[in-house]
Motif scaffolding. Structure first.
Motif, PDB file in Angstrom:
ATOM      1  N   ASP A  35     -32.742   8.175  19.421  1.00 35.22           N
ATOM      2  CA  ASP A  35     -33.784   9.172  19.174  1.00 35.22           C
ATOM      3  C   ASP A  35     -35.027   8.960  20.020  1.00 35.22           C
ATOM      4  O   ASP A  35     -35.736   9.915  20.314  1.00 35.22           O
ATOM      5  CB  ASP A  35     -34.203   9.149  17.699  1.00 35.22           C
ATOM      6  CG  ASP A  35     -33.128   9.677  16.777  1.00 35.22           C
ATOM      7  OD1 ASP A  35     -32.443  10.638  17.152  1.00 35.22           O
ATOM      8  OD2 ASP A  35     -32.958   9.123  15.673  1.00 35.22           O
ATOM      9  N   THR A  36     -35.336   7.711  20.368  1.00 41.99           N
ATOM     10  CA  THR A  36     -36.600   7.394  21.023  1.00 41.99           C
ATOM     11  C   THR A  36     -36.353   6.661  22.346  1.00 41.99           C
ATOM     12  O   THR A  36     -35.253   6.122  22.566  1.00 41.99           O
ATOM     13  CB  THR A  36     -37.458   6.485  20.117  1.00 41.99           C
ATOM     14  OG1 THR A  36     -36.802   5.214  19.995  1.00 41.99           O
ATOM     15  CG2 THR A  36     -37.682   7.102  18.738  1.00 41.99           C
ATOM     16  N   LYS A  86     -40.219  12.875  27.086  1.00 41.99           N
ATOM     17  CA  LYS A  86     -41.143  12.178  27.994  1.00 41.99           C
ATOM     18  C   LYS A  86     -40.414  11.331  29.024  1.00 41.99           C
ATOM     19  O   LYS A  86     -40.986  10.974  30.044  1.00 41.99           O
ATOM     20  CB  LYS A  86     -42.113  11.318  27.200  1.00 41.99           C
ATOM     21  CG  LYS A  86     -43.103  12.123  26.393  1.00 41.99           C
ATOM     22  CD  LYS A  86     -44.069  11.230  25.653  1.00 41.99           C
ATOM     23  CE  LYS A  86     -45.048  12.095  24.856  1.00 41.99           C
ATOM     24  NZ  LYS A  86     -45.996  11.280  24.100  1.00 41.99           N
ATOM     25  N   ARG A  96     -31.050  15.192  28.631  1.00 47.06           N
ATOM     26  CA  ARG A  96     -30.955  15.045  27.165  1.00 47.06           C
ATOM     27  C   ARG A  96     -29.705  15.749  26.639  1.00 47.06           C
ATOM     28  O   ARG A  96     -29.011  15.241  25.759  1.00 47.06           O
ATOM     29  CB  ARG A  96     -32.210  15.591  26.483  1.00 47.06           C
ATOM     30  CG  ARG A  96     -33.456  14.797  26.788  1.00 47.06           C
ATOM     31  CD  ARG A  96     -34.648  15.158  25.914  1.00 47.06           C
ATOM     32  NE  ARG A  96     -34.859  16.564  25.676  1.00 47.06           N
ATOM     33  CZ  ARG A  96     -35.623  17.373  26.409  1.00 47.06           C
ATOM     34  NH1 ARG A  96     -36.243  16.896  27.477  1.00 47.06           N
ATOM     35  NH2 ARG A  96     -35.786  18.639  26.084  1.00 47.06           N
ATOM     36  N   GLU A 129     -33.475  21.982  21.989  1.00 40.59           N
ATOM     37  CA  GLU A 129     -34.151  21.128  21.006  1.00 40.59           C
ATOM     38  C   GLU A 129     -33.488  19.766  20.833  1.00 40.59           C
ATOM     39  O   GLU A 129     -34.015  18.897  20.151  1.00 40.59           O
ATOM     40  CB  GLU A 129     -34.261  21.831  19.644  1.00 40.59           C
ATOM     41  CG  GLU A 129     -32.960  21.987  18.897  1.00 40.59           C
ATOM     42  CD  GLU A 129     -32.139  23.215  19.267  1.00 40.59           C
ATOM     43  OE1 GLU A 129     -31.073  23.395  18.663  1.00 40.59           O
ATOM     44  OE2 GLU A 129     -32.546  23.982  20.153  1.00 40.59           O
ATOM     45  N   LYS A 168     -32.590  16.096  21.111  1.00 44.12           N
ATOM     46  CA  LYS A 168     -33.237  14.858  21.532  1.00 44.12           C
ATOM     47  C   LYS A 168     -34.624  15.105  22.117  1.00 44.12           C
ATOM     48  O   LYS A 168     -35.023  14.516  23.121  1.00 44.12           O
ATOM     49  CB  LYS A 168     -32.341  14.095  22.522  1.00 44.12           C
ATOM     50  CG  LYS A 168     -31.023  13.677  21.918  1.00 44.12           C
ATOM     51  CD  LYS A 168     -31.282  12.731  20.790  1.00 44.12           C
ATOM     52  CE  LYS A 168     -30.137  12.619  19.838  1.00 44.12           C
ATOM     53  NZ  LYS A 168     -30.528  12.042  18.572  1.00 44.12           N
ATOM     54  N   SER A 169     -35.389  15.938  21.444  1.00 40.06           N
ATOM     55  CA  SER A 169     -36.724  16.316  21.925  1.00 40.06           C
ATOM     56  C   SER A 169     -37.678  15.123  22.004  1.00 40.06           C
ATOM     57  O   SER A 169     -38.594  15.113  22.825  1.00 40.06           O
ATOM     58  CB  SER A 169     -37.315  17.419  21.050  1.00 40.06           C
ATOM     59  OG  SER A 169     -37.413  16.981  19.708  1.00 40.06           O
ATOM     60  N   ARG A 170     -37.459  14.096  21.184  1.00 37.70           N
ATOM     61  CA  ARG A 170     -38.333  12.915  21.243  1.00 37.70           C
ATOM     62  C   ARG A 170     -38.127  12.101  22.525  1.00 37.70           C
ATOM     63  O   ARG A 170     -38.887  11.196  22.816  1.00 37.70           O
ATOM     64  CB  ARG A 170     -38.135  12.034  20.014  1.00 37.70           C
ATOM     65  CG  ARG A 170     -38.714  12.679  18.754  1.00 37.70           C
ATOM     66  CD  ARG A 170     -38.644  11.751  17.583  1.00 37.70           C
ATOM     67  NE  ARG A 170     -37.324  11.835  16.981  1.00 37.70           N
ATOM     68  CZ  ARG A 170     -36.888  11.041  16.009  1.00 37.70           C
ATOM     69  NH1 ARG A 170     -37.669  10.089  15.543  1.00 37.70           N
ATOM     70  NH2 ARG A 170     -35.685  11.197  15.505  1.00 37.70           N
TER      71      ARG A 170
END
Length: 186
Positions: free
Chosen positions: A173-174, A22, A29, A15, A17-19
């Motif tokens: 995070d993104t 992509k 991650r 889980e 750094k799930s953002r």
């Protein structure tokens, strides 16, 4: 000199750094998360006023042999609050493990300001989130990390200084955060 205990919450497992899913594979991650956490821990070890360092995670990270407190999965705010209840009223810092640019000087400055005012916060780059929270005195304080946490924390303590420093503000995070980090050659 005031001595601080730093608590570093860490997610472990898939889980993390799930953002970023992509743009990064799970293994990448996890590697990024570990490298950022090690960086944060190393910077904390270089802080003159931090005398104790505790990792909060579901299991002890394989790269960490220092003090560890088990995250029971009740949610970040509950876990930090429970740790503080056990820990007591001594000066404490909560610093997130995804601050890839943080320096010991950034942390020392936050702690210096918290020592003067009793409490201080470091916001994320949007000014909405909280990346670090320092409490120098034994005041009651409800941890409200999550969406709009900076505003929620400041409502509890209107006198609390909000520190904006690049090293404390850039949490990864993104994909956009990764792009910003790349401009620093990291």
């Amino acid at each position: 000199m005031m001595q601080w205990t730093a608590l570093v919450p860490m997610k472990l497992g898939p889980e993390r750094k799930s953002r970023l899913a992509k743009v990064l594979r799970q293994s990448d991650r996890e590697d990024l998360s570990d490298r950022m956490a090690l960086h944060v821990l190393n910077q904390l070890q270089n802080c003159t006023s931090v005398s104790r360092l505790v990792v909060l995670s579901p299991v002890r990270p394989g790269f960490w042999e220092g003090e560890w407190y088990k995250d029971e999965g009740r949610g970040l705010n509950v876990e930090i609050s429970e740790w503080r209840r056990i820990f007591g009223c001594a000066p404490m810092l909560v610093l997130h493990a995804d601050l890839a640019l943080v320096s010991a000087a950034d942390i020392d400055e936050l702690l210096r300001i918290a020592k003067i005012s009793g409490i201080a916060l470091a916001s994320d780059r949007s000014g909405k989130g909280t990346n670090a929270q320092a409490i120098a005195d034994g005041r009651k304080f409800e941890f409200l990390f999550g969406p709009n946490s900076c505003e929620l924390h400041c409502k509890q303590a209107p006198e609390m200084p909000v520190i904006v420093r690049e090293g404390l503000a850039l949490d990864i995070d993104t994909p956009e955060d990764l792009d910003i980090l790349a401009t620093y050659g990291r």
